[in-house]
Design an enzyme around this catalytic site. Structure first.
Site, PDB file in Angstrom:
ATOM      1  N   ARG A  53      39.271 -81.223  14.213  1.00 54.17           N
ATOM      2  CA  ARG A  53      39.830 -81.008  12.873  1.00 54.17           C
ATOM      3  C   ARG A  53      41.047 -81.914  12.727  1.00 54.17           C
ATOM      4  O   ARG A  53      41.581 -82.393  13.744  1.00 54.17           O
ATOM      5  CB  ARG A  53      40.276 -79.546  12.719  1.00 54.17           C
ATOM      6  CG  ARG A  53      39.112 -78.578  12.716  1.00 54.17           C
ATOM      7  CD  ARG A  53      39.604 -77.137  12.649  1.00 54.17           C
ATOM      8  NE  ARG A  53      38.501 -76.185  12.824  1.00 54.17           N
ATOM      9  CZ  ARG A  53      38.592 -75.059  13.507  1.00 54.17           C
ATOM     10  NH1 ARG A  53      39.734 -74.715  14.099  1.00 54.17           N
ATOM     11  NH2 ARG A  53      37.557 -74.263  13.614  1.00 54.17           N
ATOM     12  N   ARG A 109      42.036 -70.897   5.508  1.00 54.41           N
ATOM     13  CA  ARG A 109      42.360 -71.896   6.550  1.00 54.41           C
ATOM     14  C   ARG A 109      41.857 -73.270   6.127  1.00 54.41           C
ATOM     15  O   ARG A 109      42.475 -74.295   6.471  1.00 54.41           O
ATOM     16  CB  ARG A 109      41.749 -71.466   7.895  1.00 54.41           C
ATOM     17  CG  ARG A 109      42.242 -72.310   9.055  1.00 54.41           C
ATOM     18  CD  ARG A 109      41.804 -71.757  10.396  1.00 54.41           C
ATOM     19  NE  ARG A 109      40.360 -71.945  10.627  1.00 54.41           N
ATOM     20  CZ  ARG A 109      39.724 -71.522  11.712  1.00 54.41           C
ATOM     21  NH1 ARG A 109      40.372 -70.874  12.646  1.00 54.41           N
ATOM     22  NH2 ARG A 109      38.431 -71.734  11.851  1.00 54.41           N
ATOM     23  N   ARG A 134      29.720 -68.777  10.223  1.00 53.02           N
ATOM     24  CA  ARG A 134      30.706 -68.057  11.044  1.00 53.02           C
ATOM     25  C   ARG A 134      30.787 -66.580  10.628  1.00 53.02           C
ATOM     26  O   ARG A 134      30.947 -65.699  11.461  1.00 53.02           O
ATOM     27  CB  ARG A 134      32.084 -68.740  10.949  1.00 53.02           C
ATOM     28  CG  ARG A 134      32.116 -70.014  11.801  1.00 53.02           C
ATOM     29  CD  ARG A 134      33.379 -70.824  11.692  1.00 53.02           C
ATOM     30  NE  ARG A 134      33.230 -72.052  12.492  1.00 53.02           N
ATOM     31  CZ  ARG A 134      34.046 -72.422  13.469  1.00 53.02           C
ATOM     32  NH1 ARG A 134      35.103 -71.722  13.761  1.00 53.02           N
ATOM     33  NH2 ARG A 134      33.811 -73.530  14.150  1.00 53.02           N
TER      34      ARG A 134
HETATM   35  N1  LIG Z   1      47.372 -60.980  10.626  1.00 47.01           N
HETATM   36  C1  LIG Z   1      47.098 -61.995   9.820  1.00 47.01           C
HETATM   37  N2  LIG Z   1      47.241 -61.847   8.482  1.00 47.01           N
HETATM   38  C2  LIG Z   1      46.946 -62.870   7.649  1.00 47.01           C
HETATM   39  N3  LIG Z   1      46.536 -64.094   8.041  1.00 47.01           N
HETATM   40  C3  LIG Z   1      46.379 -64.278   9.368  1.00 47.01           C
HETATM   41  C4  LIG Z   1      46.654 -63.254  10.328  1.00 47.01           C
HETATM   42  N4  LIG Z   1      46.403 -63.752  11.547  1.00 47.01           N
HETATM   43  C5  LIG Z   1      45.994 -65.024  11.387  1.00 47.01           C
HETATM   44  N5  LIG Z   1      45.985 -65.356  10.093  1.00 47.01           N
HETATM   45  C6  LIG Z   1      45.548 -66.631   9.472  1.00 47.01           C
HETATM   46  O1  LIG Z   1      44.128 -66.630   9.540  1.00 47.01           O
HETATM   47  C7  LIG Z   1      43.643 -67.944   9.757  1.00 47.01           C
HETATM   48  C8  LIG Z   1      42.723 -67.943  10.978  1.00 47.01           C
HETATM   49  O2  LIG Z   1      43.508 -67.747  12.132  1.00 47.01           O
HETATM   50  P1  LIG Z   1      43.166 -68.473  13.507  1.00 47.01           P
HETATM   51  O3  LIG Z   1      42.893 -69.914  13.248  1.00 47.01           O
HETATM   52  O4  LIG Z   1      44.255 -68.148  14.452  1.00 47.01           O
HETATM   53  O5  LIG Z   1      41.798 -67.727  13.856  1.00 47.01           O
HETATM   54  P2  LIG Z   1      40.908 -67.854  15.168  1.00 47.01           P
HETATM   55  O6  LIG Z   1      40.475 -66.500  15.522  1.00 47.01           O
HETATM   56  O7  LIG Z   1      41.616 -68.619  16.211  1.00 47.01           O
HETATM   57  O8  LIG Z   1      39.682 -68.679  14.600  1.00 47.01           O
HETATM   58  P3  LIG Z   1      38.630 -69.618  15.404  1.00 47.01           P
HETATM   59  O9  LIG Z   1      37.889 -68.735  16.327  1.00 47.01           O
HETATM   60  O10 LIG Z   1      37.773 -70.166  14.313  1.00 47.01           O
HETATM   61  O11 LIG Z   1      39.387 -70.679  16.118  1.00 47.01           O
HETATM   62  C9  LIG Z   1      44.842 -68.843   9.906  1.00 47.01           C
HETATM   63  O12 LIG Z   1      45.068 -69.528   8.717  1.00 47.01           O
HETATM   64  C10 LIG Z   1      45.988 -67.869  10.222  1.00 47.01           C
HETATM   65  O13 LIG Z   1      47.223 -68.349   9.735  1.00 47.01           O
HETATM   66  N1  LIG Z   2      32.233 -69.510  25.098  1.00 51.07           N
HETATM   67  C1  LIG Z   2      33.245 -70.262  24.671  1.00 51.07           C
HETATM   68  N2  LIG Z   2      33.704 -70.122  23.416  1.00 51.07           N
HETATM   69  C2  LIG Z   2      34.744 -70.882  23.036  1.00 51.07           C
HETATM   70  C3  LIG Z   2      35.358 -71.792  23.900  1.00 51.07           C
HETATM   71  N3  LIG Z   2      36.366 -72.396  23.240  1.00 51.07           N
HETATM   72  C4  LIG Z   2      36.394 -71.863  22.013  1.00 51.07           C
HETATM   73  N4  LIG Z   2      35.422 -70.955  21.891  1.00 51.07           N
HETATM   74  C5  LIG Z   2      35.104 -70.110  20.721  1.00 51.07           C
HETATM   75  O1  LIG Z   2      34.435 -70.865  19.771  1.00 51.07           O
HETATM   76  C6  LIG Z   2      34.663 -70.306  18.494  1.00 51.07           C
HETATM   77  C7  LIG Z   2      34.927 -71.382  17.485  1.00 51.07           C
HETATM   78  O2  LIG Z   2      36.066 -72.073  17.780  1.00 51.07           O
HETATM   79  P1  LIG Z   2      36.619 -73.203  16.766  1.00 51.07           P
HETATM   80  O3  LIG Z   2      37.783 -73.832  17.466  1.00 51.07           O
HETATM   81  O4  LIG Z   2      35.507 -74.139  16.488  1.00 51.07           O
HETATM   82  O5  LIG Z   2      37.040 -72.471  15.522  1.00 51.07           O
HETATM   83  C8  LIG Z   2      35.827 -69.335  18.641  1.00 51.07           C
HETATM   84  O6  LIG Z   2      35.328 -68.021  18.597  1.00 51.07           O
HETATM   85  C9  LIG Z   2      36.351 -69.612  20.023  1.00 51.07           C
HETATM   86  O7  LIG Z   2      36.838 -68.459  20.635  1.00 51.07           O
HETATM   87  C10 LIG Z   2      34.850 -71.891  25.231  1.00 51.07           C
HETATM   88  O8  LIG Z   2      35.333 -72.663  26.080  1.00 51.07           O
HETATM   89  N5  LIG Z   2      33.814 -71.135  25.562  1.00 51.07           N
END
Ligand SMILES: Nc1ncnc2c1ncn2[C@@H]1O[C@H](COP(=O)(O)OP(=O)(O)OP(=O)(O)O)[C@@H](O)[C@H]1O
Ligand SMILES: Nc1nc2c(ncn2[C@@H]2O[C@H](COP(=O)(O)O)[C@@H](O)[C@H]2O)c(=O)[nH]1
Length: 402
Positions: A175, A268, A279
């Site tokens: 990204r 996001r 997703r």
């Molecule tokens: N408690 C919350 N309330 C509102 N917005 C939130 C909260 N927690 C996270 N966010 C927002 O939600 C969005 C998604 O969060 P984040 O990218 O951390 O999710 P993730 O679980 O890591 O997703 P992915 O698995 O796709 O990487 C972000 O824009 C973040 O700022």
């Molecule tokens: N099994 C695994 N899942 C992973 C790993 N690294 C990230 N993730 C999961 O993929 C999704 C999507 O991530 P994104 O960065 O494309 O938004 C998210 O649920 C991550 O937790 C891995 O090494 N192994």
């Protein structure tokens, strides 16, 4: 069939023949376990690669094929070997403080599991030793958009010396702000598939149409830095880690509702409409599995971010005053020339260096009673202490209390 090493020195009835020189000029040790003799040494040449060979008396005293798993020491100019219950402790000579303690696992659960897969071949596994009680890795899972990354960033920012992020591999495109090697190792599908085949991954899964995986190295790098490893992986990955020998704490993050999850994902703005829909479809199944599969030790609801972060810190045993690691790793300065002996779970390392050198070195005691983890990954829970040979009741030969 392995080529027999040429050994000068006496075989011991049971135990180790420590650090003797073979005819080829390289250093080898020989450890006898039951009917098998494990010869650990190096191949000759400019670089001294560590190699394991096994002589099996059950096989008419033949050298048998050995599969060496795990990351092994790159080079070694002599070492000592001490037999522990299910593994051999290797103390490398002339090495850096952070690279001198290794383990060759010969009968651990992991080795036995791998042995079943490689019938007819001897399997051993290497694992580097880490001093101190670095705590169990933390696996954080939850549907895409729930806020895993946000919570992990907060944790890393507040406790930079305590936590380290396991940088996953993925075949998805980066990204806008994402950097290779920092957020992910961005890779090609065929390359990653080859590395999976080569056993480089602790776990991997196809997630939302792309391949993601945690390499053994990613977890080891964090352990080597003396930090607690955080893995952000999906539920399938968490299931694989649960089934692996890596002991970890498993936390599942739940959204307050599907509508809120959708809002976060859309706000996001990193995915196309098609990807968002994919997703969200996957999220439903992930939430069901996360809540009922028995994989996770804890479930946290991420409604209000601040509250969720506070709850996460509580689970991890952190509070507002705990800003330093509970046990900072200590370094070991192994005397270049040393002898070793074992008293129960204590390994006594005694300098046999020249008098001048010896003055700056103490007798060192390595406590192996609380070993944790192991291959694939690091062996944690090693404790080390420099002891005074006279005041602590050990004689200078490391032969036990006087
Ligand atoms: N408690 C919350 N309330 C509102 N917005 C939130 C909260 N927690 C996270 N966010 C927002 O939600 C969005 C998604 O969060 P984040 O990218 O951390 O999710 P993730 O679980 O890591 O997703 P992915 O698995 O796709 O990487 C972000 O824009 C973040 O700022
Ligand atoms: N099994 C695994 N899942 C992973 C790993 N690294 C990230 N993730 C999961 O993929 C999704 C999507 O991530 P994104 O960065 O494309 O938004 C998210 O649920 C991550 O937790 C891995 O090494 N192994």
């Amino acid at each position: 069939m392995g080529e027999a090493p040429i050994i000068i020195g006496q075989d011991l009835q049971n135990g180790n023949d420590n650090d003797f020189k073979s005819k080829s000029g390289t250093f080898e040790t020989s450890t006898i376990i039951g009917e098998k003799k494990y010869v650990i040494g190096g191949t000759s040449g400019e670089t001294f690669y560590v190699k394991v060979q096994i002589l099996d008396n059950n096989c008419l005293g033949e050298w048998v094929n050995v599969v060496e798993l795990g990351t092994k020491p790159i080079s070694c100019n002599g070492h000592s070997a001490v037999l522990l219950k299910d593994r051999i402790l290797i103390l490398k000579k002339n090495s850096n403080p952070d690279d001198c303690i290794w383990f060759l696992e010969v009968d651990t659960t992991y080795v036995r599991q791998q042995q079943k897969k490689n019938l007819g071949t001897e399997v051993v596994a290497w694992s580097k030793g880490v001093i101190g009680n670095v705590e169990k890795p933390v696996v954080i899972s939850g549907p895409s958009g729930v806020g895993k990354g946000t919570l992990i960033s907060l944790l890393m920012k507040e406790f930079p010396s305590m936590f380290g992020f396991s940088v996953s591999h993925t075949t998805r495109a980066p990204r806008g702000m994402e950097k290779d090697g920092v957020h992910y190792h961005f890779t090609e599908k065929n390359v990653m598939e080859k590395e999976i085949k080569d056993g480089k991954f602790l776990e991997f899964a196809s997630v939302h149409g792309n391949l993601y995986g945690t390499s053994v190295e990613a977890v080891e790098l964090v352990s080597d830095a003396g930090k607690r490893c955080i893995l952000d992986i999906d539920v399938q990955g968490a299931r694989s880690v649960r089934a692996s020998p890596l002991e970890a704490m498993f936390i599942f993050i739940c959204p307050p509702s599907m509508d809120e999850l959708e809002k976060r994902l859309r706000d996001r703005g990193t995915e196309t409409e098609e990807q968002v829909l994919k997703r969200l479809r996957n999220a439903q199944a992930e939430i069901e599995q996360g809540r009922s599969s028995g994989i996770f030790d804890h479930i946290l609801f991420n409604d209000n971010l601040e509250d969720c972060y506070e709850n996460l810190k509580k689970l991890l045993g952190l509070n507002e005053y705990a800003t330093t690691p509970k046990s900072a790793p200590k370094e070991i300065n192994l005397p270049r020339d040393h002898s070793v002996s074992k008293i129960d779970d204590k390994i006594i390392i005694n300098s046999t260096s020249s008098k001048l050198e010896k003055e700056s070195k103490n007798l060192i005691m390595l406590d192996v009673s609380c070993l944790k983890g192991g291959a694939p990954g690091r062996t944690r829970g090693l404790n080390i202490e420099a002891i005074d040979s006279f005041s602590e009741g050990f004689n200078g030969n490391g032969n036990g209390p006087i």
